[in-house]
Motif scaffolding. Structure first.
Motif, mmCIF file in Angstrom:
data_model
loop_
_atom_site.group_PDB
_atom_site.id
_atom_site.type_symbol
_atom_site.label_atom_id
_atom_site.label_comp_id
_atom_site.label_asym_id
_atom_site.label_seq_id
_atom_site.Cartn_x
_atom_site.Cartn_y
_atom_site.Cartn_z
ATOM 1 N N GLY A 110 0.828 -1.194 0.000
ATOM 2 C CA GLY A 110 0.000 0.000 0.000
ATOM 3 C C GLY A 110 0.859 1.239 0.000
ATOM 4 O O GLY A 110 2.087 1.177 -0.009
ATOM 5 N N SER A 111 0.207 2.354 0.043
ATOM 6 C CA SER A 111 0.911 3.633 0.035
ATOM 7 C C SER A 111 1.287 4.032 1.457
ATOM 8 O O SER A 111 0.860 3.414 2.436
ATOM 9 C CB SER A 111 0.013 4.713 -0.575
ATOM 10 N N VAL A 112 2.051 5.081 1.553
ATOM 11 C CA VAL A 112 2.413 5.619 2.862
ATOM 12 C C VAL A 112 1.151 6.063 3.596
ATOM 13 O O VAL A 112 1.006 5.843 4.800
ATOM 14 C CB VAL A 112 3.415 6.791 2.712
ATOM 15 N N ASN A 113 0.222 6.663 2.861
ATOM 16 C CA ASN A 113 -1.041 7.098 3.481
ATOM 17 C C ASN A 113 -1.808 5.908 4.043
ATOM 18 O O ASN A 113 -2.395 5.995 5.124
ATOM 19 C CB ASN A 113 -1.900 7.864 2.479
ATOM 20 N N ASP A 114 -1.809 4.781 3.312
ATOM 21 C CA ASP A 114 -2.475 3.574 3.806
ATOM 22 C C ASP A 114 -1.848 3.113 5.120
ATOM 23 O O ASP A 114 -2.555 2.761 6.068
ATOM 24 C CB ASP A 114 -2.391 2.440 2.777
ATOM 25 N N LEU A 115 -0.542 3.115 5.152
ATOM 26 C CA LEU A 115 0.172 2.695 6.356
ATOM 27 C C LEU A 115 -0.143 3.622 7.532
ATOM 28 O O LEU A 115 -0.398 3.160 8.641
ATOM 29 C CB LEU A 115 1.681 2.672 6.099
#
Length: 72
Positions: A59-64
């Motif tokens: 996933g993306s950094v935002n997801d994390l």
């Protein structure tokens, strides 16, 4: 085995010639770089293994960040 204090190490290094000190500093720097390289390689190997086993999260950094905030 006796433990040498940090100050004793500094005192010993200061007794070396400038050339010896330079050599020591370069040697320490190279060893630290190699140690870090080995750590990165081990982390990469573990990540690839997790990915192969399907246990790695993607996933993306935002997801994390969203996932971490949900845990708080």
């Amino acid at each position: 085995m006796s433990i040498i204090s940090f100050q004793e190490i500094i005192d010993s290094v200061e007794k070396l010639s400038l050339d010896e000190q330079d050599y020591l500093f370069e040697l320490i720097k190279k060893r630290r770089i190699e140690k870090r390289r080995l750590e990165i390689a081990a982390n990469a190997k573990a990540t690839l293994e997790s990915f192969k086993q399907g246990t790695a999260k993607t996933g993306s950094v935002n997801d994390l960040m969203k996932e971490q905030l949900r845990k708080v």
